[in-house]
Motif scaffolding. Sequence first.
Motif, mmCIF file in Angstrom:
data_model
loop_
_atom_site.group_PDB
_atom_site.id
_atom_site.type_symbol
_atom_site.label_atom_id
_atom_site.label_comp_id
_atom_site.label_asym_id
_atom_site.label_seq_id
_atom_site.Cartn_x
_atom_site.Cartn_y
_atom_site.Cartn_z
ATOM 1 N N ILE A 154 -16.164 109.360 -3.821
ATOM 2 C CA ILE A 154 -17.527 109.715 -3.428
ATOM 3 C C ILE A 154 -17.515 110.300 -2.019
ATOM 4 O O ILE A 154 -16.959 109.709 -1.088
ATOM 5 C CB ILE A 154 -18.477 108.483 -3.525
ATOM 6 C CG1 ILE A 154 -19.901 108.896 -3.235
ATOM 7 C CG2 ILE A 154 -18.027 107.354 -2.629
ATOM 8 C CD1 ILE A 154 -20.929 107.809 -3.558
ATOM 9 N N LYS A 155 -18.084 111.498 -1.901
ATOM 10 C CA LYS A 155 -18.151 112.181 -0.608
ATOM 11 C C LYS A 155 -19.457 111.781 0.072
ATOM 12 O O LYS A 155 -20.543 111.976 -0.488
ATOM 13 C CB LYS A 155 -18.096 113.701 -0.827
ATOM 14 C CG LYS A 155 -17.921 114.513 0.439
ATOM 15 C CD LYS A 155 -17.736 115.988 0.072
ATOM 16 C CE LYS A 155 -17.460 116.834 1.306
ATOM 17 N NZ LYS A 155 -17.279 118.253 0.942
ATOM 18 N N VAL A 156 -19.363 111.212 1.271
ATOM 19 C CA VAL A 156 -20.526 110.643 1.946
ATOM 20 C C VAL A 156 -20.707 111.298 3.319
ATOM 21 O O VAL A 156 -19.775 111.317 4.138
ATOM 22 C CB VAL A 156 -20.375 109.112 2.114
ATOM 23 C CG1 VAL A 156 -21.609 108.527 2.807
ATOM 24 C CG2 VAL A 156 -20.146 108.441 0.773
ATOM 25 N N ALA A 157 -21.898 111.837 3.553
ATOM 26 C CA ALA A 157 -22.238 112.380 4.879
ATOM 27 C C ALA A 157 -22.656 111.221 5.779
ATOM 28 O O ALA A 157 -23.497 110.409 5.405
ATOM 29 C CB ALA A 157 -23.374 113.391 4.771
ATOM 30 N N MET A 158 -22.061 111.151 6.972
ATOM 31 C CA MET A 158 -22.285 110.027 7.885
ATOM 32 C C MET A 158 -22.524 110.533 9.304
ATOM 33 O O MET A 158 -21.967 111.557 9.704
ATOM 34 C CB MET A 158 -21.075 109.076 7.889
ATOM 35 C CG MET A 158 -20.582 108.657 6.516
ATOM 36 S SD MET A 158 -19.099 107.606 6.562
ATOM 37 C CE MET A 158 -19.745 106.099 7.286
ATOM 38 N N VAL A 159 -23.320 109.787 10.052
ATOM 39 C CA VAL A 159 -23.459 110.075 11.477
ATOM 40 C C VAL A 159 -22.209 109.606 12.209
ATOM 41 O O VAL A 159 -21.711 110.267 13.122
ATOM 42 C CB VAL A 159 -24.719 109.373 12.061
ATOM 43 C CG1 VAL A 159 -24.728 109.435 13.582
ATOM 44 C CG2 VAL A 159 -25.978 110.025 11.520
ATOM 45 N N ASP A 160 -21.675 108.461 11.786
ATOM 46 C CA ASP A 160 -20.469 107.892 12.407
ATOM 47 C C ASP A 160 -19.402 107.690 11.341
ATOM 48 O O ASP A 160 -19.383 106.669 10.643
ATOM 49 C CB ASP A 160 -20.817 106.554 13.074
ATOM 50 C CG ASP A 160 -19.610 105.908 13.759
ATOM 51 O OD1 ASP A 160 -18.568 106.586 13.855
ATOM 52 O OD2 ASP A 160 -19.729 104.750 14.196
ATOM 53 N N PRO A 161 -18.490 108.655 11.179
ATOM 54 C CA PRO A 161 -17.466 108.533 10.123
ATOM 55 C C PRO A 161 -16.402 107.482 10.442
ATOM 56 O O PRO A 161 -15.546 107.221 9.604
ATOM 57 C CB PRO A 161 -16.862 109.949 10.075
ATOM 58 C CG PRO A 161 -17.060 110.474 11.465
ATOM 59 C CD PRO A 161 -18.348 109.900 11.952
ATOM 60 N N LEU A 162 -16.466 106.885 11.649
ATOM 61 C CA LEU A 162 -15.510 105.834 12.005
ATOM 62 C C LEU A 162 -16.088 104.439 11.784
ATOM 63 O O LEU A 162 -15.507 103.448 12.207
ATOM 64 C CB LEU A 162 -15.087 105.981 13.476
ATOM 65 C CG LEU A 162 -14.311 107.256 13.824
ATOM 66 C CD1 LEU A 162 -13.946 107.266 15.299
ATOM 67 C CD2 LEU A 162 -13.053 107.380 12.976
ATOM 68 N N ASN A 163 -17.266 104.366 11.148
ATOM 69 C CA ASN A 163 -17.879 103.080 10.853
ATOM 70 C C ASN A 163 -17.187 102.489 9.621
ATOM 71 O O ASN A 163 -17.600 102.696 8.481
ATOM 72 C CB ASN A 163 -19.380 103.248 10.602
ATOM 73 C CG ASN A 163 -20.099 101.917 10.478
ATOM 74 O OD1 ASN A 163 -19.506 100.901 10.136
ATOM 75 N ND2 ASN A 163 -21.401 101.933 10.745
ATOM 76 N N TYR A 164 -16.121 101.731 9.874
ATOM 77 C CA TYR A 164 -15.304 101.230 8.770
ATOM 78 C C TYR A 164 -16.024 100.152 7.967
ATOM 79 O O TYR A 164 -15.730 99.950 6.788
ATOM 80 C CB TYR A 164 -13.964 100.712 9.311
ATOM 81 C CG TYR A 164 -13.143 101.811 9.927
ATOM 82 C CD1 TYR A 164 -12.653 102.871 9.143
ATOM 83 C CD2 TYR A 164 -12.878 101.837 11.287
ATOM 84 C CE1 TYR A 164 -11.923 103.909 9.703
ATOM 85 C CE2 TYR A 164 -12.154 102.876 11.865
ATOM 86 C CZ TYR A 164 -11.680 103.902 11.069
ATOM 87 O OH TYR A 164 -10.967 104.930 11.632
ATOM 88 N N ASP A 165 -16.977 99.441 8.589
ATOM 89 C CA ASP A 165 -17.770 98.460 7.842
ATOM 90 C C ASP A 165 -18.591 99.167 6.763
ATOM 91 O O ASP A 165 -18.695 98.694 5.627
ATOM 92 C CB ASP A 165 -18.715 97.708 8.790
ATOM 93 C CG ASP A 165 -17.967 96.752 9.702
ATOM 94 O OD1 ASP A 165 -16.846 96.356 9.341
ATOM 95 O OD2 ASP A 165 -18.504 96.412 10.782
ATOM 96 N N ALA A 166 -19.188 100.317 7.142
ATOM 97 C CA ALA A 166 -19.978 101.086 6.181
ATOM 98 C C ALA A 166 -19.096 101.603 5.047
ATOM 99 O O ALA A 166 -19.452 101.501 3.860
ATOM 100 C CB ALA A 166 -20.655 102.256 6.886
ATOM 101 N N ILE A 167 -17.938 102.147 5.396
ATOM 102 C CA ILE A 167 -17.028 102.714 4.386
ATOM 103 C C ILE A 167 -16.567 101.631 3.412
ATOM 104 O O ILE A 167 -16.549 101.823 2.188
ATOM 105 C CB ILE A 167 -15.825 103.389 5.081
ATOM 106 C CG1 ILE A 167 -16.302 104.637 5.853
ATOM 107 C CG2 ILE A 167 -14.743 103.764 4.063
ATOM 108 C CD1 ILE A 167 -15.250 105.250 6.747
#
Length: 576
Positions: A95-108
């Motif tokens: 799944i390709k996800v647009a993020m403000v912070d792509p380093l938010n590993y909790d979100a990933i």
Amino acid sequence: MRLGELLVMNGLITQEQLEEVLRDENHSKKKIGELIVERGWITERQLLEALEFQLGFPVVNVSQYQLDERVVQLITEQQAKKYTVIPIERLHGKIKVAMVDPLNYDAIEDIRMSTGMNVMPCIATRAEIEQAIAKYYGMNDSMEELLEDIGDYDVKDEEQEAQDQDSPIVKLVNQIIQSAVLQRASDVHIDPQENHVAVRYRIDGVLRNERQLPKNMHGVLTARLKIISKLNIAEKRLPQDGRIQLRMNNQRVDIRVSILPTVHGESIVLRILDQSIGVKHLHELGLSESNMEKFQKVIRRPNGIILISGPTGSGKTSTLYSVLQEVNSEEVKIITVEDPVEYRMEGVIQVQVNTQIGLTFASGLRSILRQDPNIIMVGEIRDVETAEIAVRSSLTGHLVLSTIHTNSAIGTISRLADMGIDPYLIASSLTCVVGQRLVRRVCSECASQVAADEKEIALLQKYGLIGKQGQAMASTGTEHVHGMSGNVIPSNVYLTKGSGCAVCGNTGYKGRMAVHEVLVIDEPIRRMIVSNAPASEIQQYAEQELGYTTMMVDGLTKSLAGLTTIEEVLKAVSDE
């Protein structure tokens, strides 16, 4: 390489600007990139490009994707809002996800666990992601379904309906408010027409049509809003004012409710006060260097009256809050009397006006004086009684801050005289008047240089901002106002305009800023006030001796600097 160093290396910011941001008190709360964008030194798009180079994640434009609702629903609304993310594609089990912070590993990790798919992070602007969230999650229930459910709504069961969060009318009201908050609207207008109900949002000072509702929904919509703002449901003939307090997207939102009976039913206006935005620092108000220097001197005086003038919705109260924040300290006692109290401030004693029990600006001000304050803020000078008490308070050693409805700073003097205040009292107490209006900022994402047309050039020449050959004049009273790129005003007359993009809703503008005029009252002006000198004479002296610049000159200078447009300035300020 750190982001700040990368931006300096690419010439997007200077080393001095980087050091200033690192010293910022909000540095621990916000990312360095956000702070740099907030200051207007780079655009959000330039920041994303730098992050793409630094981190290796691709940048995407969410508005260019036709999102599949089945893909969007793979991530819950709660996850999307919590992490500011939006799924844009499903590719071979990923799944390709647009993020403000792509380093938010909790979100990933959270998304990977809930979807069972590996996450491909990419970077997008916060505005694009929030718009997509509002579009694909905020309006999950179709209008047809809501209409069908609301058709069975019984006004007799309003109290029960108000408590039922699964009620269709509750969902509709929540959708309207939530969408307004996400789009940074300042007001929601619900206007009944003959055959329908118009729902409009005021964004950056301009009303936009959001949707039309069937006429038969007006009654239940009004009833729901009356319930949550604690108003009388049965009263439909008289105006009512109320307030709603709620939490939305983990932020507190205060809403002022105004209901006015009309020939087609009750018109409703919701004024949204987003507490998460907070109070701006004085340097964020857009004052030019010369105006800032004058203003900072007068707010440090121990007594006198400082007035902010302008029409409703010109940001007067926000400016007062910024001043309070600047002068607030343990050494001074600050008391305010407001209607309503819009922002709670630590260390400031705030009083809410309540006319129903006789607590008016005037009566509140009288009581405040017995509390031994150093600084008093009165929300608005509306009548002669309030004005007289404010004047006498300033003459007895208090610094009084307030707002007044006038067209210009100099016009405030005659307005106070019209109220019945003696000229010698005005001259003795008044120390400074700031006139201000709000204009829309050019969207930094779609801004481009456009050659000025003949009318624009003629207007700039009329106010002495460019010479006959088009060269920019230096002595405009707003020295060192720079364009978006940080460059000084060019010798050829080019103006900055937005072409319209997804970030600004295709308007060419995003956000607002103020244009000002700051009139400091010195001894010669005091003598003119006592002798009832005409406003033109006071203005001529102030321009020649005090470096006073009108809102028109300030606005045109900011348009030359690429911050706004001449069209916006002319909408806000009269060309006299």
